[in-house]
Design a protein around this motif. Structure first.
Motif, mmCIF file in Angstrom:
data_model
loop_
_atom_site.group_PDB
_atom_site.id
_atom_site.type_symbol
_atom_site.label_atom_id
_atom_site.label_comp_id
_atom_site.label_asym_id
_atom_site.label_seq_id
_atom_site.Cartn_x
_atom_site.Cartn_y
_atom_site.Cartn_z
ATOM 1 N N ILE A 208 0.917 -1.147 0.122
ATOM 2 C CA ILE A 208 -0.098 0.097 -0.098
ATOM 3 C C ILE A 208 1.064 1.273 -0.046
ATOM 4 C CG2 ILE A 208 -1.380 1.396 1.472
ATOM 5 C CD1 ILE A 208 -2.827 -1.365 2.363
ATOM 6 N N LEU A 209 1.937 1.146 0.926
ATOM 7 C CA LEU A 209 2.891 2.376 1.105
ATOM 8 C C LEU A 209 3.338 2.644 -0.353
ATOM 9 C CD1 LEU A 209 3.845 1.876 4.633
ATOM 10 C CD2 LEU A 209 1.978 3.475 3.755
ATOM 11 N N ASP A 210 3.866 1.784 -1.035
ATOM 12 C CA ASP A 210 4.644 1.803 -2.296
ATOM 13 C C ASP A 210 3.793 1.765 -3.582
ATOM 14 O OD1 ASP A 210 7.115 2.229 -1.281
ATOM 15 O OD2 ASP A 210 7.801 -0.174 -1.407
ATOM 16 N N ASN A 211 2.374 1.876 -3.284
ATOM 17 C CA ASN A 211 1.499 1.842 -4.468
ATOM 18 C C ASN A 211 1.473 0.468 -5.424
ATOM 19 O OD1 ASN A 211 -0.779 3.012 -5.986
ATOM 20 N ND2 ASN A 211 0.614 3.814 -7.516
ATOM 21 N N LYS A 212 1.861 -0.824 -4.745
ATOM 22 C CA LYS A 212 1.846 -1.817 -5.625
ATOM 23 C C LYS A 212 0.628 -2.693 -5.287
ATOM 24 C CE LYS A 212 6.859 -2.272 -5.008
ATOM 25 N NZ LYS A 212 8.122 -2.822 -4.209
ATOM 26 N N ALA A 213 0.418 -3.617 -6.019
ATOM 27 C CA ALA A 213 -0.761 -4.495 -6.126
ATOM 28 C C ALA A 213 -0.832 -4.996 -4.928
ATOM 29 C CB ALA A 213 -0.739 -5.426 -7.416
ATOM 30 N N LEU A 265 -9.614 -4.216 5.645
ATOM 31 C CA LEU A 265 -9.470 -3.428 7.024
ATOM 32 C C LEU A 265 -8.162 -2.691 7.047
ATOM 33 C CD1 LEU A 265 -10.174 -2.801 9.857
ATOM 34 C CD2 LEU A 265 -9.189 -4.834 10.436
ATOM 35 N N LEU A 266 -7.130 -3.278 6.455
ATOM 36 C CA LEU A 266 -5.615 -2.617 6.191
ATOM 37 C C LEU A 266 -5.887 -1.344 5.677
ATOM 38 C CD1 LEU A 266 -3.409 -5.834 5.929
ATOM 39 C CD2 LEU A 266 -3.661 -4.390 7.920
ATOM 40 N N CYS A 267 -6.518 -1.734 4.404
ATOM 41 C CA CYS A 267 -6.717 -0.468 3.516
ATOM 42 C C CYS A 267 -7.383 0.705 4.153
ATOM 43 C CB CYS A 267 -7.401 -0.807 2.293
ATOM 44 S SG CYS A 267 -6.602 -2.102 1.228
ATOM 45 N N GLU A 268 -8.423 0.534 4.807
ATOM 46 C CA GLU A 268 -9.251 1.534 5.596
ATOM 47 C C GLU A 268 -8.242 2.053 6.742
ATOM 48 O OE1 GLU A 268 -12.596 -0.634 6.778
ATOM 49 O OE2 GLU A 268 -13.228 -1.000 5.053
ATOM 50 N N LEU A 269 -7.735 1.254 7.271
ATOM 51 C CA LEU A 269 -6.914 1.711 8.710
ATOM 52 C C LEU A 269 -5.767 2.692 8.155
ATOM 53 C CD1 LEU A 269 -6.979 -1.243 11.152
ATOM 54 C CD2 LEU A 269 -8.279 0.824 11.309
ATOM 55 N N VAL A 270 -5.183 2.416 7.179
ATOM 56 C CA VAL A 270 -3.930 3.045 6.599
ATOM 57 C C VAL A 270 -4.480 4.468 5.917
ATOM 58 C CG1 VAL A 270 -2.014 3.404 4.731
ATOM 59 C CG2 VAL A 270 -2.444 0.982 5.992
ATOM 60 N N ASP A 271 -5.742 4.524 5.238
ATOM 61 C CA ASP A 271 -6.217 5.392 4.853
ATOM 62 C C ASP A 271 -6.540 6.449 5.762
ATOM 63 O OD1 ASP A 271 -5.948 4.459 2.175
ATOM 64 O OD2 ASP A 271 -7.932 4.120 1.862
ATOM 65 N N LYS A 282 4.075 12.800 2.911
ATOM 66 C CA LYS A 282 5.354 13.091 2.349
ATOM 67 C C LYS A 282 6.097 12.054 2.458
ATOM 68 C CE LYS A 282 4.964 18.162 3.607
ATOM 69 N NZ LYS A 282 5.254 19.157 4.814
ATOM 70 N N GLN A 283 6.097 11.208 3.622
ATOM 71 C CA GLN A 283 6.840 9.985 3.855
ATOM 72 C C GLN A 283 6.530 8.770 2.763
ATOM 73 O OE1 GLN A 283 6.426 8.480 7.711
ATOM 74 N NE2 GLN A 283 8.252 6.986 7.421
ATOM 75 N N PHE A 284 5.226 8.958 2.356
ATOM 76 C CA PHE A 284 4.856 7.951 1.352
ATOM 77 C C PHE A 284 4.040 8.549 0.160
ATOM 78 C CE2 PHE A 284 5.429 5.921 5.742
ATOM 79 C CZ PHE A 284 6.130 4.816 5.269
ATOM 80 N N PRO A 285 4.787 9.326 -0.609
ATOM 81 C CA PRO A 285 4.069 10.136 -1.729
ATOM 82 C C PRO A 285 3.547 9.216 -2.816
ATOM 83 C CG PRO A 285 6.426 10.138 -1.918
ATOM 84 C CD PRO A 285 6.478 9.389 -0.552
ATOM 85 N N HIS A 286 3.848 7.850 -3.037
ATOM 86 C CA HIS A 286 3.245 6.988 -3.838
ATOM 87 C C HIS A 286 1.916 6.311 -3.442
ATOM 88 C CE1 HIS A 286 6.656 7.890 -6.347
ATOM 89 N NE2 HIS A 286 7.635 7.464 -5.443
ATOM 90 N N ALA A 287 1.744 6.167 -2.122
ATOM 91 C CA ALA A 287 0.634 5.703 -1.583
ATOM 92 C C ALA A 287 -0.659 6.363 -2.044
ATOM 93 C CB ALA A 287 0.762 5.688 0.036
ATOM 94 N N PRO A 288 -1.736 5.352 -2.549
ATOM 95 C CA PRO A 288 -2.763 6.107 -2.933
ATOM 96 C C PRO A 288 -3.483 7.171 -2.067
ATOM 97 C CG PRO A 288 -2.791 3.404 -3.150
ATOM 98 C CD PRO A 288 -1.669 3.884 -2.373
ATOM 99 N N GLN A 293 -6.646 8.807 -3.121
ATOM 100 C CA GLN A 293 -7.468 7.818 -3.680
ATOM 101 C C GLN A 293 -7.166 6.644 -2.620
ATOM 102 O OE1 GLN A 293 -4.947 6.290 -6.844
ATOM 103 N NE2 GLN A 293 -5.532 8.095 -8.314
ATOM 104 N N SER A 294 -8.318 5.652 -2.937
ATOM 105 C CA SER A 294 -8.488 4.637 -1.914
ATOM 106 C C SER A 294 -7.459 3.616 -2.061
ATOM 107 C CB SER A 294 -9.814 3.986 -1.821
ATOM 108 O OG SER A 294 -9.918 2.751 -1.109
ATOM 109 N N SER A 295 -6.843 2.909 -0.907
ATOM 110 C CA SER A 295 -5.786 1.680 -1.057
ATOM 111 C C SER A 295 -6.586 0.721 -1.634
ATOM 112 C CB SER A 295 -5.281 1.627 0.560
ATOM 113 O OG SER A 295 -4.733 2.453 1.055
ATOM 114 N N LYS A 296 -7.882 0.785 -1.566
ATOM 115 C CA LYS A 296 -8.605 -0.461 -1.911
ATOM 116 C C LYS A 296 -8.317 -0.780 -3.523
ATOM 117 C CE LYS A 296 -11.979 -0.829 1.729
ATOM 118 N NZ LYS A 296 -13.212 -0.848 2.006
#
Length: 361
Positions: A208-213, A265-271, A282-288, A293-296
């Motif tokens: 999620i933090l790296d915007n990967k599948a 749940l992980l997606c929701e909590l990270v968002d 700033k720390q994870f600029p590629h994260a959705p 955007q939603s991590s989902k």
């Protein structure tokens, strides 16, 4: 005071147990034996580098002669055996390593323990050999089946679980045949700090933090019982200190989730964290979530793996009734702690991802 040897103590659960034990029993001597394969990481133990009662030995558990030396030299009275090849996918593509470590390695430890602790059968040295196993040895459950108990027949479905089942039987055999003072615990899926990022929860968090599948096997409805790693450590402690010799105890979280629900749940909590902690963008600029955007959106269904068990769940009635064990962490509290640890320990998991954690091996 105990003098304890912990195999696989640089791995995920083993390292957590090392920290737990030294915090709980600061007077004890702890020696870690770890071959530092891909899953062993000295950074997991970095804070203990100058600890006066902590010792680290880099070697394989298959080295019976060395194990015997350590048992004698350090006057070990308790051996806690975590060392194992444990990733199911790896066991499918390369099963040989699992047999070598999980079966032959366990047997080497048992032989060493017998030679040292039972050298004089008439006057055995005080000892305990505790073997850490998995719920996967029991096979798979249908959605409404009762949870596995300690008397459930073994029915392993992967090379990994088959190798662990074999090791469980060897431990039992050394108790029944030679009188080695053993105990075994079969745990459900662990999560928490230092979890190697190829397993579901840390893989999804870091992706999620790296915007990967976020790869979901099959329909994602596989069910697992999730156990916070420190609760697992407490359970093992109880078994070692109070459990009956020769017995097996299931240690579970009593906390079943489908894989897809865990990922959602992980997606929701990270968002939520990105929404309330602006520095994360700033720390994870590629994260959705850093880009509105939603991590989902990263969830991707992939072909199911071979022999994928549908459901695991262990009944904890025995350890609760005999030893008073119950998990301290709910999944709500445990997963919050886990997410925050990964957000605050980026250097640790980046080093695992790029392989730099292996430079000191």
């Amino acid at each position: 005071m105990n003098r304890i040897l912990i195999t696989g103590g640089a791995g995920f659960i083993g390292a957590n147990f090392v920290h737990y034990w030294l915090n709980q029993y600061p007077q004890d001597e702890v020696t870690v034996l770890d071959a530092l394969t891909y899953a062993g990481n000295m950074q997991n133990l970095a804070s203990l580098a100058d600890h006066p009662r902590f010792h680290f030995v880099k070697a394989s558990i298959n080295n019976q002669e060395l194990v015997e030396y350590l048992l004698r030299e350090h006057k070990i009275d308790t051996l806690v055996h975590f060392a194992a090849e444990s990733h199911v996918d790896r066991s499918i593509t390369g099963p040989d390593a699992f047999l070598e470590t999980n079966i032959m390695g366990t047997h080497a430890l048992l032989k060493a323990a017998r030679n040292v602790w039972l050298a004089d059968p008439a006057k055995p040295l005080p000892h305990r050999f505790h073997h850490v196993s998995t719920d996967e040895v029991y096979g798979t459950l249908a959605p409404h089946d009762p949870a596995f108990t300690e008397t459930t027949p073994y029915a392993p479905n992967s090379p990994y679980s088959a190798s662990k089942a074999a090791s469980d039987h060897l431990v039992r055999a050394y108790f029944e045949t030679y009188g080695l003072q053993v105990s075994t615990s079969n745990c459900s899926n662990n999560y928490g700090f230092y979890h190697f990022p190829e397993k579901l929860i840390p893989l999804c968090l870091t992706n999620i933090l790296d915007n990967k599948a976020l790869p979901i096997y099959g329909d994602g409805l596989q069910i697992r019982d999730w156990l916070y790693v420190e609760d697992h450590c407490r359970g093992i402690d109880l078994v070692i200190k109070q459990g009956r010799v020769g017995e097996t105890y299931n240690i579970g979280g009593v906390n079943e989730w489908t894989n897809i629900d865990i990922v959602n749940l992980l997606c929701e909590l990270v968002d939520q964290r990105f929404a309330t902690q602006p520095h994360l963008a700033k720390q994870f600029p590629h994260a959705p979530a850093a880009n509105g955007q939603s991590s989902k959106s990263l969830i991707t269904y992939v072909t199911d793996r071979a022999g994928h068990d549908r459901r695991y769940a262990v009944a904890t009635d025995k350890i609760k009734a005999e030893l008073g064990y119950e998990p301290c962490e709910t999944f709500a509290t445990g997963i919050e702690k886990t997410i925050d640890w990964y957000l605050n320990n980026e250097a640790w998991w980046r080093a695992v991802q790029d392989g730099s954690y292996q430079q000191d091996k």
